[in-house]
Design an enzyme around this catalytic site. Structure first.
Site, PDB file in Angstrom:
ATOM      1  CE  LYS A 197      33.646  55.007  53.946  1.00 31.53           C
ATOM      2  NZ  LYS A 197      32.694  55.751  55.676  1.00 31.53           N
ATOM      3  NE  ARG A 207      28.964  61.430  53.184  1.00 30.11           N
ATOM      4  CZ  ARG A 207      29.945  61.921  52.414  1.00 30.11           C
ATOM      5  NH1 ARG A 207      29.508  63.542  51.467  1.00 30.11           N
ATOM      6  NH2 ARG A 207      31.396  61.171  52.091  1.00 30.11           N
ATOM      7  CE  LYS A 219      32.496  62.487  55.778  1.00 29.10           C
ATOM      8  NZ  LYS A 219      31.404  61.216  55.985  1.00 29.10           N
ATOM      9  CD  GLU A 235      44.730  53.088  54.589  1.00 31.95           C
ATOM     10  OE1 GLU A 235      44.392  52.287  55.818  1.00 31.95           O
ATOM     11  OE2 GLU A 235      44.230  54.024  54.963  1.00 31.95           O
ATOM     12  CE  LYS A 250      30.484  53.524  52.034  1.00 27.60           C
ATOM     13  NZ  LYS A 250      29.859  53.944  53.468  1.00 27.60           N
ATOM     14  CB  SER A 276      23.562  54.399  49.082  1.00 21.03           C
ATOM     15  OG  SER A 276      24.635  55.807  48.887  1.00 21.03           O
ATOM     16  CE1 TYR A 315      22.009  50.825  52.132  1.00 25.16           C
ATOM     17  CE2 TYR A 315      23.431  51.075  49.876  1.00 25.16           C
ATOM     18  CZ  TYR A 315      23.375  51.600  51.302  1.00 25.16           C
ATOM     19  OH  TYR A 315      23.898  52.182  52.459  1.00 25.16           O
TER      20      TYR A 315
END
Length: 326
Positions: A197, A207, A219, A235, A250, A276, A315
């Protein structure tokens, strides 16, 4: 005289031939539909930065999921929009069995027992800080956050989640969650780890939907640097050893190389999150008449399959289902 012996165009000469030799196929079975739930009754709030996507109160969300099931969609990823007065530093609302999210999981599984719910495990929807872990003097505290995330995942499993999906990027969270789920006999609840991510600019509309942006800082100390790809293999190795059932990348569209890398180096199913911002770009361009939105939707989703994704969170899922039904 022309001595061409290989003519690749022969395999493109008609719809039937093109379909016979098509290498990658996109079906409804590949898709998970992210959906948003908010508090209240009879509420449907359009999200301006995500045309066609809304936040629903639980009663209206049941109707929305019912429509999707009729279209053939069977997998959903719900996300909660929590009011500010229910947030705190330790995301305690995430464990409240009478809270919005756990009630949503239970009710959707009661109404539609055949669907699959992949539930988000992260602190930011419930945190006054808007971060995915506990914040102490501006630092995200990794190991203390694992305790919160583990209890959150356990509560979601108890509510009926089929897959818990830790999106926090804390080190060791997959192992911690797996051990806690197994301790409570939730052996059949899967873990879909947000393995790679990235600290991306593509998350803005999401968000907006959750009203969960960080209140301070960013972040970057826990989400991955967009410049790195080999790090994703580290990872992936850790998540696999810790017990993940699926590995996720992502965002998807700007990280197709990472999807391909995980596909080439892992035998686990690979998920891609068509996020998004990727969705919003296509919708904005289509609304302005700059692109054919439907063609771009199909091309975008196929690119993720071609890169090696087995599963796509998107989406566009309902729109694709409507396209298939035509």
């Amino acid at each position: 005289m022309n001595h061409l012996t290989r003519r690749p165009r022969r395999n493109r000469k008609s719809d039937v031939i093109r379909n016979l030799v098509q290498e990658n196929h996109l079906t409804l079975h590949d898709l998970i539909f992210p959906i948003f739930v908010t508090e209240g009754q009879n509420v449907q709030q359009a999200i301006p930065s995500m045309p066609g996507i809304s936040r629903f109160s639980l009663d209206r969300l049941v109707d929305e999921v019912g429509q999707c099931v009729e279209l053939g969609l069977k997998a959903f990823a719900p996300f909660p929009n929590i009011s500010e007065d229910k947030k705190d530093r330790f995301a305690q609302e995430s464990k409240n069995p009478e809270g919005l999210f756990l009630k949503t999981i239970s009710e959707l599984k009661r109404q539609f027992p055949g669907i699959v719910l992949a539930t988000d495990v992260a602190m930011d929807p419930y945190s006054t800080d808007g971060h995915d872990g506990i914040v102490d003097n501006g630092e995200i505290i990794n190991d203390a956050s694992l305790e919160v995330l583990g209890q959150m995942a356990l509560a979601q499993a108890q509510a009926g989640a089929d897959i818990v999906a830790p999106s926090d990027m804390m080190d060791g969270r997959v192992a911690h969650i797996r051990q806690l789920l197994d301790k409570h006999a939730f052996y059949n609840v899967s873990i879909m780890s947000y393995t790679a991510k990235y600290a991306s600019g593509f998350y803005g509309p999401f968000r907006d939907a959750l009203e969960s942006a960080p209140k301070h800082g960013d972040k970057k100390t826990y989400q991955m640097n967009p410049a790195n790809s080999r790090e994703a293999l580290i990872e992936a190795e850790l998540d696999t050893l810790e017990g993940a059932d699926y590995l996720m990348v992502k965002p998807a569209l700007s990280y197709l190389d990472v999807i391909k890398s995980l596909r080439d180096n892992s035998n686990l199913p690979i998920a891609a999150y068509n996020v998004s911002g990727e969705y919003a770009m296509v919708k904005a361009a289509a609304q302005n008449g700059w692109l054919d939105g439907e063609k771009i939707m199909l091309e975008t989703l196929l690119s993720m399959k071609r890169a090696g994704a087995d599963i796509i969170l998107t989406y566009f899922a309902k729109e694709f289902a409507q396209y298939v039904k035509r």
